[in-house]
Enzyme design. Sequence first.
Site, PDB file in Angstrom:
ATOM      1  N   CYS A   1       0.840  -1.209   0.000  1.00 35.90           N
ATOM      2  CA  CYS A   1       0.000   0.000   0.000  1.00 35.90           C
ATOM      3  C   CYS A   1       0.870   1.252   0.000  1.00 35.90           C
ATOM      4  CB  CYS A   1      -0.918  -0.034   1.220  1.00 35.90           C
ATOM      5  SG  CYS A   1      -1.952   1.426   1.363  1.00 35.90           S
TER       6      CYS A   1
ATOM      7  N   CYS B   1      -0.386   4.135   2.078  1.00 36.50           N
ATOM      8  CA  CYS B   1      -0.243   3.973   3.542  1.00 36.50           C
ATOM      9  C   CYS B   1       1.201   4.212   3.975  1.00 36.50           C
ATOM     10  CB  CYS B   1      -0.593   2.549   3.983  1.00 36.50           C
ATOM     11  SG  CYS B   1      -2.049   1.875   3.238  1.00 36.50           S
ATOM     12  N   ASP B   2       2.150   3.675   3.216  1.00 33.00           N
ATOM     13  CA  ASP B   2       3.520   3.575   3.728  1.00 33.00           C
ATOM     14  C   ASP B   2       4.553   4.427   2.989  1.00 33.00           C
ATOM     15  OD1 ASP B   2       2.608   1.687   5.573  1.00 33.00           O
ATOM     16  OD2 ASP B   2       2.798   0.066   4.125  1.00 33.00           O
TER      17      ASP B   2
END
Length: 311
Positions: free
Chosen positions: A135, A138-139
């Site tokens: 992701c 997300c990261d």
Amino acid sequence: MTDIVRDTVILGSGCAGLTAAIYTARANLKPLVLEGHEPGGQLSITTLVENFPGWPEGIQGPDLIENMKKQAARFGAEFRMAHLVSADLSQRPFALNLGSETVRTRTLIIASGASARWLGLPSEQALIGHGVSSCATCDGFFFSGKEIAVIGGGDSAMEEALFLTRFASKVYVLHRSDNYRASHIMLERARAHETIEFVSNVLVEEVLGVEHKEVTGLRLQHVKTGIVSTLPVTGMFLGIGHEPNTKPFVGQIELDSDGYVVTHDDVHTRVEGVFACGDVQDRRYRQAITAAGSGCAAALEAEKYLEEQGR
Ligand code: NDP
């Protein structure tokens, strides 16, 4: 097994399942939502959602999901942290085995989504959350100024690579052939970006750094020459597609060759009373708003089916 027979059980608590829950709850069907392995679905692991109509400034994915859940609960939807082990759709009412109990229901709405695909290397699995991610949104933030790799040759990989240029100093796109599935526009955009470098015809043999608990590089093998090399990156993002979460339905309803639920007339499966919505049956659009739209359709069809059955 309990004597209670439910009107509707919804499998999955992402955008599709929660929209189906809002509609069936407002129709007084008292839906039971089984939240599944990834409660909230893919939106719960994204950050800002800027394309969901009605939020001109965007909304955080987890907040959007939380709002939908509250909205469904307000009308009487019941939520349970459980996942489906197996289903028997040949009997009426349908029997859903949740491991510790069996739930019976007259209609079933499958909204179990699709999960990110992994390479399956032990070193990759060991380093998830320590430099390996599926992701980017997300990261990506954790890789400011770092050199990283994105795996895949489709639109997901291009989208991730382009997104990651906001943080990383260099993004390698590693693909196992030189035949890219990505759309022309996405591919050209990625190719034109000065931070992105394409490496074709390579397989990731090993993610290096397990002993340090952080990614230190990737061992690659060229598929044509067999030459093995090391790429010193600190992050690896998977962009190799998704697997629909349909294992309990193998042999029960029609699935396509990749495991997606085959639907006709939008959200109907071949089993009367069983409907499917969201990413579990949509490999094309995979958007929050299209998942919500099909969740609404599934709920309306379930309601209509129950009415026809005299409920
Ligand atoms: P795709 O199936 O299109 O592409 C998957 C890619 O990963 C392929 O290049 C495939 O290689 C590669 N791959 C698959 N398995 C492995 C593996 N085990 N090891 C190495 N490489 C692997 O999936 P996407 O998620 O990219 O896209 C799915 C759908 O969603 C598409 O219709 C796409 O257009 C759409 N989409 C649209 C976006 C947009 O428009 N913004 C963004 C993201 C997705 P190979 O070709 O060799 O099989």
